[in-house]
Design a protein around this motif. Structure first.
Motif, PDB file in Angstrom:
ATOM      1  N   LYS A  86      19.424 -19.700 -15.473  1.00 18.02           N
ATOM      2  CA  LYS A  86      18.317 -19.848 -15.215  1.00 18.02           C
ATOM      3  C   LYS A  86      17.548 -20.601 -16.213  1.00 18.02           C
ATOM      4  O   LYS A  86      18.051 -20.434 -17.088  1.00 18.02           O
ATOM      5  CB  LYS A  86      18.071 -18.002 -16.230  1.00 18.02           C
ATOM      6  N   GLY A  96      17.828 -14.968 -11.175  1.00 18.43           N
ATOM      7  CA  GLY A  96      16.568 -14.938 -11.482  1.00 18.43           C
ATOM      8  C   GLY A  96      16.225 -14.081 -12.264  1.00 18.43           C
ATOM      9  O   GLY A  96      16.936 -12.936 -13.225  1.00 18.43           O
ATOM     10  N   MET A  97      14.924 -14.242 -12.980  1.00 20.47           N
ATOM     11  CA  MET A  97      13.921 -13.436 -13.896  1.00 20.47           C
ATOM     12  C   MET A  97      12.831 -12.359 -13.593  1.00 20.47           C
ATOM     13  O   MET A  97      12.329 -12.342 -14.137  1.00 20.47           O
ATOM     14  CB  MET A  97      14.143 -13.734 -15.242  1.00 20.47           C
ATOM     15  N   ILE A  98      12.636 -12.082 -12.137  1.00 19.11           N
ATOM     16  CA  ILE A  98      12.021 -11.242 -11.949  1.00 19.11           C
ATOM     17  C   ILE A  98      10.799 -12.159 -11.706  1.00 19.11           C
ATOM     18  O   ILE A  98       9.810 -11.355 -12.237  1.00 19.11           O
ATOM     19  CB  ILE A  98      12.308 -10.222 -12.200  1.00 19.11           C
ATOM     20  N   GLU A  99      10.575 -13.213 -11.761  1.00 16.62           N
ATOM     21  CA  GLU A  99       9.459 -14.292 -11.990  1.00 16.62           C
ATOM     22  C   GLU A  99       8.662 -13.517 -10.644  1.00 16.62           C
ATOM     23  O   GLU A  99       8.938 -13.177  -8.843  1.00 16.62           O
ATOM     24  CB  GLU A  99       9.876 -15.738 -10.783  1.00 16.62           C
ATOM     25  N   ASP A 124      25.650 -16.006 -17.472  1.00 10.94           N
ATOM     26  CA  ASP A 124      24.773 -15.738 -17.394  1.00 10.94           C
ATOM     27  C   ASP A 124      24.645 -15.888 -18.971  1.00 10.94           C
ATOM     28  O   ASP A 124      23.781 -17.263 -19.267  1.00 10.94           O
ATOM     29  CB  ASP A 124      24.247 -14.700 -16.874  1.00 10.94           C
ATOM     30  N   ASP A 130      27.310  -7.193 -11.872  1.00  5.95           N
ATOM     31  CA  ASP A 130      26.434  -8.096 -13.149  1.00  5.95           C
ATOM     32  C   ASP A 130      26.452  -6.780 -13.808  1.00  5.95           C
ATOM     33  O   ASP A 130      25.936  -5.973 -13.953  1.00  5.95           O
ATOM     34  CB  ASP A 130      25.121  -8.372 -12.702  1.00  5.95           C
ATOM     35  N   ASP A 150      20.176 -15.100  -7.347  1.00  3.81           N
ATOM     36  CA  ASP A 150      19.355 -14.580  -6.636  1.00  3.81           C
ATOM     37  C   ASP A 150      17.447 -14.997  -6.533  1.00  3.81           C
ATOM     38  O   ASP A 150      16.768 -14.999  -7.717  1.00  3.81           O
ATOM     39  CB  ASP A 150      18.992 -13.695  -8.370  1.00  3.81           C
ATOM     40  N   LYS A 201      24.170  -7.954  -4.626  1.00  4.02           N
ATOM     41  CA  LYS A 201      24.754  -8.442  -6.511  1.00  4.02           C
ATOM     42  C   LYS A 201      24.317  -6.792  -6.609  1.00  4.02           C
ATOM     43  O   LYS A 201      23.060  -6.213  -6.890  1.00  4.02           O
ATOM     44  CB  LYS A 201      24.118  -9.091  -6.930  1.00  4.02           C
ATOM     45  N   ASN A 241      26.170  -7.620 -16.982  1.00  3.48           N
ATOM     46  CA  ASN A 241      24.525  -7.128 -18.323  1.00  3.48           C
ATOM     47  C   ASN A 241      25.495  -7.511 -19.694  1.00  3.48           C
ATOM     48  O   ASN A 241      24.415  -6.319 -20.590  1.00  3.48           O
ATOM     49  CB  ASN A 241      23.469  -7.114 -18.296  1.00  3.48           C
ATOM     50  N   LYS A 299      24.618  -4.229 -10.168  1.00  2.00           N
ATOM     51  CA  LYS A 299      23.698  -4.174 -11.341  1.00  2.00           C
ATOM     52  C   LYS A 299      24.891  -3.117 -11.836  1.00  2.00           C
ATOM     53  O   LYS A 299      25.114  -1.982 -11.028  1.00  2.00           O
ATOM     54  CB  LYS A 299      23.154  -3.574 -11.673  1.00  2.00           C
ATOM     55  N   GLU A 324      29.633 -11.035 -13.626  1.00  2.00           N
ATOM     56  CA  GLU A 324      28.421 -11.312 -14.078  1.00  2.00           C
ATOM     57  C   GLU A 324      28.851 -10.639 -15.367  1.00  2.00           C
ATOM     58  O   GLU A 324      28.200  -9.647 -15.881  1.00  2.00           O
ATOM     59  CB  GLU A 324      27.328 -12.237 -13.258  1.00  2.00           C
ATOM     60  N   PHE A 358      20.651  -2.608 -19.219  1.00  2.00           N
ATOM     61  CA  PHE A 358      19.885  -2.824 -20.606  1.00  2.00           C
ATOM     62  C   PHE A 358      18.467  -1.949 -20.424  1.00  2.00           C
ATOM     63  O   PHE A 358      17.725  -2.007 -21.688  1.00  2.00           O
ATOM     64  CB  PHE A 358      19.118  -4.274 -21.177  1.00  2.00           C
TER      65      PHE A 358
END
Ligand code: NPG
Length: 367
Positions: free
Chosen positions: A262, A290-293, A238, A188, A315, A161, A190, A163, A213, A23
């Motif tokens: 998440k 994870g969302m790149i926190e 997800d 994954d 993640d 993982k 997406n 992508k 995923e 994406f």
């Protein structure tokens, strides 16, 4: 508790290297933090919304707007505010789960700090460290991918993982399997495929992946159920899992046999725990996405991942996977694991100097 002040802080956080997915390519995060002050304690929440609405319909400018205009004014009217009361108080506002999650996280942090309880204890964590997986973006070439994966394995990550997207799926997976043997490996997509692509996805079957995923559109739950009957790799959802109800429905329909939880995507850590509970009751393994926190969300994710149903590595990678300088004391990999914070609340807080250096803007919300 009563809200005395709410501030929105926007940070500019460059990534150590571009992170490419089906994406889009991310080179930095525009991090939105919610800082609440109550008479008893302060609390921090992190919003996981991205700069653009390409992973989900939410995006960071919209989240900041809805928090300031619609969410905080409602919370300001709640007597004896607790984190458990945030969801019900905001239920009339449709959607905007990432925005709601950030607000709930800040209230939860303040509440637990006042009580002297850690997030992991509050959620029901049972271990003091969690295994760390790493998410590897789409690369320009297979040799570049092999270099990246080799580097992460050398650092000690216990699960890889990859992508994937149409045109970057079977060959990279084959190459990683051939080079690195029986390392724990998953992919994954997406939402990048359609059910009609099932024969391509079936070509991943021989590689003994832990899971695939979210291969199909987030609303295509029935399509995932059909795909799960046609391929051997376990299907994990997800983007489709926006709530405990969505998880229960997807499981009942046979659309997934594993769930990625998440907290930011589902409206917060309390709904994330409910998803965990639904999955445990159904015998479905979960793992923490994870969302790149920054360290704030990373530490909270480690706390969530310490619950007993999180039987697959998440993640939940070290701070330096994405950031040269994190805004908290950095999370480091020790023997392939992250340590679950034990201090009150999130157990971590922004380092004042780094916070100041990274801040793009601050806005106080009128109560
Ligand atoms: O380790 O924090 C991490 C990133 C893991 O790949 C990852 N996250 O689709 O799951 C995803 C993806 C993501 C990142 C999605 C950022 C949306 C925003």
């Amino acid at each position: 508790m009563k809200l005395a002040a709410v501030e929105l802080v926007r940070l500019q956080m460059p990534l150590v290297s571009p992170f490419r997915t089906s994406f889009g390519t991310q080179t930095e995060r525009d991090v939105l933090l919610v800082h609440v002050t109550t008479p008893e304690a302060q609390g921090w929440g992190e919003c996981v919304a991205a700069i653009d609405p390409l992973y989900s319909s939410e995006y960071v400018d919209a989240a900041a707007h809805v928090i300031g205009t619609w969410l905080v004014p409602r919370l300001a009217r709640v007597p004896a505010l607790t984190a458990a009361r945030v969801g019900p108080a905001l239920a009339a506002v449709k959607g905007h789960r990432m925005a709601k999650a950030a607000v709930e996280m800040a209230v939860l942090d303040a509440e637990l700090r006042a009580a002297g309880t850690s997030l992991a204890t509050h959620l029901g964590g049972v271990v003091d460290r969690v295994p760390s997986g790493v998410s590897v973006g789409i690369m320009d070439s297979v040799p570049a991918l092999l270099d990246a994966v080799g580097g992460y394995l050398d650092e000690g990550y216990v699960r890889i993982k990859l992508k994937i997207q149409p045109g970057w799926d079977v060959e990279p997976v084959r190459a990683v399997r051939e080079r690195f043997g029986d390392v724990d490996l998953q992919v994954d997509a997406n939402t990048a495929y359609a059910l009609g692509d099932w024969q391509t996805l079936a070509r991943l079957d021989p590689f003994d992946l832990l899971l695939i995923e979210q291969p199909l559109d987030e609303e295509d739950v029935r399509g995932h159920a059909e795909l799960a009957r046609r391929i051997r790799t376990p299907v994990c959802l997800d983007e489709s899992i926006v709530s405990a109800r969505a998880a229960a429905d997807a499981i009942a329909l046979g659309a997934c046999s594993i769930v990625n939880v998440k907290p930011g995507r589902v409206g917060g850590y309390l709904e994330a725990r409910r998803i965990h509970d639904v999955c445990v009751a159904a015998g479905v393994p979960v793992w923490c996405g994870g969302m790149i926190e920054t360290g704030l969300g990373r530490g909270a994710n480690a706390a969530l991942a310490s619950l007993p149903g999180f039987t697959l590595p998440g993640d939940v990678s070290a701070s330096d996977r994405f950031y040269t300088e994190d805004i908290t004391t950095p999370f480091v990999l020790v023997d392939g694991h992250l340590t679950v914070p034990t201090g009150p609340g999130l157990g971590v807080a922004p380092l004042p100097d780094v916070l100041r250096d990274r801040t793009r803007s601050r806005e106080t919300i009128g109560l």
